[in-house]
Design a protein around this motif. Structure first.
Motif, PDB file in Angstrom:
ATOM      1  N   PRO A 365       0.794  -1.103   0.042  1.00 51.09           N
ATOM      2  CA  PRO A 365       0.241   0.100  -0.053  1.00 51.09           C
ATOM      3  C   PRO A 365       0.790   1.214  -0.039  1.00 51.09           C
ATOM      4  O   PRO A 365       2.089   1.454   0.420  1.00 51.09           O
ATOM      5  N   ILE A 366       0.435   2.279  -0.640  1.00 53.01           N
ATOM      6  CA  ILE A 366       1.117   3.602  -0.598  1.00 53.01           C
ATOM      7  C   ILE A 366       0.234   4.458   0.278  1.00 53.01           C
ATOM      8  O   ILE A 366      -0.905   4.593   0.043  1.00 53.01           O
ATOM      9  N   LYS A 367       1.088   4.983   1.165  1.00 53.72           N
ATOM     10  CA  LYS A 367       0.313   6.108   2.132  1.00 53.72           C
ATOM     11  C   LYS A 367      -0.013   7.270   1.236  1.00 53.72           C
ATOM     12  O   LYS A 367       0.845   8.060   0.463  1.00 53.72           O
ATOM     13  N   LEU A 368      -1.041   7.819   1.737  1.00 49.71           N
ATOM     14  CA  LEU A 368      -1.627   9.077   0.888  1.00 49.71           C
ATOM     15  C   LEU A 368      -1.136  10.543   1.381  1.00 49.71           C
ATOM     16  O   LEU A 368      -2.024  11.342   1.294  1.00 49.71           O
ATOM     17  N   ASP A 369       0.082  10.694   1.886  1.00 50.12           N
ATOM     18  CA  ASP A 369       0.506  11.870   2.601  1.00 50.12           C
ATOM     19  C   ASP A 369       1.394  12.490   1.621  1.00 50.12           C
ATOM     20  O   ASP A 369       1.862  13.513   1.959  1.00 50.12           O
ATOM     21  N   PHE A 370       1.368  12.061   0.493  1.00 50.42           N
ATOM     22  CA  PHE A 370       2.104  12.960  -0.660  1.00 50.42           C
ATOM     23  C   PHE A 370       1.190  14.067  -0.890  1.00 50.42           C
ATOM     24  O   PHE A 370       0.054  14.433  -0.689  1.00 50.42           O
ATOM     25  N   CYS A 371       1.919  15.000  -1.466  1.00 48.58           N
ATOM     26  CA  CYS A 371       1.583  16.171  -1.981  1.00 48.58           C
ATOM     27  C   CYS A 371       0.288  16.319  -2.819  1.00 48.58           C
ATOM     28  O   CYS A 371       0.311  15.257  -3.926  1.00 48.58           O
ATOM     29  N   GLN A 372      -0.410  17.195  -2.854  1.00 55.15           N
ATOM     30  CA  GLN A 372      -1.675  17.526  -3.673  1.00 55.15           C
ATOM     31  C   GLN A 372      -1.417  18.633  -4.800  1.00 55.15           C
ATOM     32  O   GLN A 372      -1.246  19.612  -4.361  1.00 55.15           O
ATOM     33  N   PHE A 373      -1.268  18.073  -5.926  1.00 54.37           N
ATOM     34  CA  PHE A 373      -0.939  19.178  -7.088  1.00 54.37           C
ATOM     35  C   PHE A 373      -2.109  19.252  -7.938  1.00 54.37           C
ATOM     36  O   PHE A 373      -1.876  20.363  -8.814  1.00 54.37           O
ATOM     37  N   LEU A 374      -3.587  18.938  -7.735  1.00 52.78           N
ATOM     38  CA  LEU A 374      -4.492  19.329  -8.331  1.00 52.78           C
ATOM     39  C   LEU A 374      -5.610  19.543  -7.336  1.00 52.78           C
ATOM     40  O   LEU A 374      -5.615  18.896  -6.264  1.00 52.78           O
ATOM     41  N   VAL A 375      -6.629  20.204  -7.611  1.00 49.65           N
ATOM     42  CA  VAL A 375      -7.652  20.771  -6.821  1.00 49.65           C
ATOM     43  C   VAL A 375      -8.683  19.941  -6.933  1.00 49.65           C
ATOM     44  O   VAL A 375      -9.586  19.989  -7.959  1.00 49.65           O
ATOM     45  N   TYR A 376      -8.794  19.015  -5.871  1.00 46.41           N
ATOM     46  CA  TYR A 376     -10.180  18.081  -5.772  1.00 46.41           C
ATOM     47  C   TYR A 376     -10.268  17.769  -4.605  1.00 46.41           C
ATOM     48  O   TYR A 376      -9.307  17.921  -3.604  1.00 46.41           O
ATOM     49  N   GLU A 377     -11.307  16.965  -4.068  1.00 42.17           N
ATOM     50  CA  GLU A 377     -11.652  16.621  -2.729  1.00 42.17           C
ATOM     51  C   GLU A 377     -10.852  15.154  -2.376  1.00 42.17           C
ATOM     52  O   GLU A 377     -11.226  14.364  -3.174  1.00 42.17           O
ATOM     53  N   ARG A 378      -9.753  15.483  -1.730  1.00 46.89           N
ATOM     54  CA  ARG A 378      -9.196  13.866  -1.478  1.00 46.89           C
ATOM     55  C   ARG A 378      -9.771  13.235  -0.025  1.00 46.89           C
ATOM     56  O   ARG A 378      -9.467  13.354   0.971  1.00 46.89           O
ATOM     57  N   ILE A 379     -10.802  12.581  -0.450  1.00 51.07           N
ATOM     58  CA  ILE A 379     -11.608  12.042   0.628  1.00 51.07           C
ATOM     59  C   ILE A 379     -10.998  10.679   1.117  1.00 51.07           C
ATOM     60  O   ILE A 379     -10.152  10.121   0.538  1.00 51.07           O
ATOM     61  N   GLU A 380     -11.457  10.082   2.331  1.00 54.64           N
ATOM     62  CA  GLU A 380     -10.706   9.127   2.954  1.00 54.64           C
ATOM     63  C   GLU A 380     -11.060   7.815   2.383  1.00 54.64           C
ATOM     64  O   GLU A 380     -10.434   6.682   2.574  1.00 54.64           O
ATOM     65  N   GLN A 381     -11.977   7.683   1.480  1.00 52.45           N
ATOM     66  CA  GLN A 381     -12.308   6.549   0.579  1.00 52.45           C
ATOM     67  C   GLN A 381     -11.524   6.301  -0.411  1.00 52.45           C
ATOM     68  O   GLN A 381     -11.557   5.218  -1.330  1.00 52.45           O
ATOM     69  N   LEU A 382     -10.578   7.014  -0.758  1.00 50.74           N
ATOM     70  CA  LEU A 382      -9.602   6.808  -1.624  1.00 50.74           C
ATOM     71  C   LEU A 382      -8.350   6.031  -1.306  1.00 50.74           C
ATOM     72  O   LEU A 382      -7.777   6.362  -0.268  1.00 50.74           O
TER      73      LEU A 382
END
Length: 382
Positions: A365-382
């Motif tokens: 698994p890859i942790k989702l703590d990397f940077c956000q480069f696009l504006v969208y809603e990064r919800i917990e279900q991703l």
């Protein structure tokens, strides 16, 4: 040219099998311009997605601050227009709060202090947040986006043609959150993918392949359906300027997971040449897929395709899979479940435990703590 009245566009009809994407509700585009109807009569929109190229290690926090500042700026003019009205309301509350006698007219009726109509009208007219008024333009009109392009900074905007609602079999024509998530990871790890040859399975509108094309040497973006592939090809052409500086290339190809072979029919518009198949097998080191796990049969077919392709690769390969865990209430279970996600995890587990002398698959698994480069809603279900 197809004419659709404004009334018809304001009251769209959705059937029981309609799938509606909500990504367009969160994208930072100025507006959605309806450019045409596709081959099956679905409205096709053009959206602008801004890239945050200067994202640093704390980019996620920075993005939150910037988004909040942008929202504050969007509504500032409206707030200024209403300042006078707020002051009046404050005075009214203070007046009533002191227990003074309410104002009555000659007949003894209560005089209600109403919001000034002029302030409301100005607020409605001067909001900086544009309302969406879909417009149909003639298909093939090359200068349709000239004014829009002049207002965009080419280096930080991705332009994507997409639909907003489709039947289940056409969901590839919409943009989904997991595509943004995978694009974020690509931009965060650009050096990892630099000069790679990449295969995308179920590329849809092509947004993830386009982002990958800014770093990779060559990307084979694959899906099935001539109408969808034509839309994907159009999106690659719209964003060619993003890939040119690094010399990246995105090729649109048909790849049907329900078939055991590549399409090599020279009469087919998105078929493979023998040289391209050899290129894939000899040089591919990255395979990716985003939000393609929504049907159990297609999930099984994808994993069979994944096994077949990796089995023929000359080099070791890393596969990146991104998805959104969609929860649904089912009558069968009388509970909220996510059967498609459960089937995906079970199939992934089977692949990891596959006994094959030539191949060994490991899953991390890859942790989702990397940077956000696009504006969208990064919800917990991703």
């Amino acid at each position: 040219m197809v004419d659709i009245t404004e009334k018809e566009m304001d009251n769209p009809t959705f059937k029981s099998d309609t799938v509606l994407s909500d990504v367009h509700l969160h994208c930072p585009s100025k507006r959605h311009l309806m450019v045409r109807l596709n081959a099956v009569g679905q409205p096709v929109f053009l959206s602008y997605f801004k890239l945050l190229w200067n994202t640093e290690d704390s980019a996620s926090e920075k993005h939150v601050r910037e988004a909040a500042a942008e929202r504050e700026h969007q509504y500032r003019s409206a707030d200024e227009l209403c300042d006078k009205d707020r002051n009046n309301l404050k005075k009214e509350r203070e007046f009533n709060g002191e227990g003074l006698e309410a104002l009555l007219d000659d007949d003894g009726d209560l005089e209600v202090v109403r919001r000034p109509r002029s302030a409301s009208d100005l607020e409605a007219e001067d909001l900086t947040r544009d309302r969406v008024y879909p417009v149909i333009l003639m298909k093939g009109k090359e200068d349709a986006f000239e004014d829009e392009e002049q207002e965009c900074t080419c280096s930080d905007v991705v332009k994507i043609e997409h639909t907003m609602a489709t039947p289940l079999e056409d969901v590839g024509k919409q943009v989904w959150r997991a595509a943004f998530l995978l694009a974020d990871y690509i931009l965060f790890k650009r050096d990892t993918f630099r000069c790679c040859l990449v295969l995308e399975l179920g590329g849809g509108t092509g947004i993830t392949s386009i982002i990958m094309g800014t770093a990779a040497k060559r990307v084979y973006c694959t899906d099935v359906g001539e109408d969808l592939l034509a839309m994907c090809e159009q999106n690659v052409a719209l964003n060619k300027h993003l890939m040119d500086p690094g010399g990246g290339e995105v090729k649109i190809k048909e790849l049907d997971w329900l078939k055991d072979e590549f399409c090599t029919d020279p009469e087919a518009p998105y078929s493979w040449s023998e040289e391209e198949i050899a290129d894939l097998h000899d040089h591919c080191t990255v395979i990716m897929a985003a939000d393609v796990f929504y049907d159990d049969d297609l999930t099984d077919a994808l994993f069979r395709t994944l096994y077949r392709i990796t089995h023929n690769l000359r080099n070791s390969c890393t596969v990146y899979l991104a998805l959104e865990k969609r929860l649904n209430f089912t009558l069968r279970h009388m509970d909220v479940t996510c059967e498609a996600y459960s089937h995906f995890r079970n199939t992934l587990h089977d692949l990891e435990n596959l006994q094959d002398r030539k191949m060994k698959y490991t899953v991390e698994p890859i942790k989702l703590d990397f940077c956000q480069f696009l504006v969208y809603e990064r919800i917990e279900q991703l």
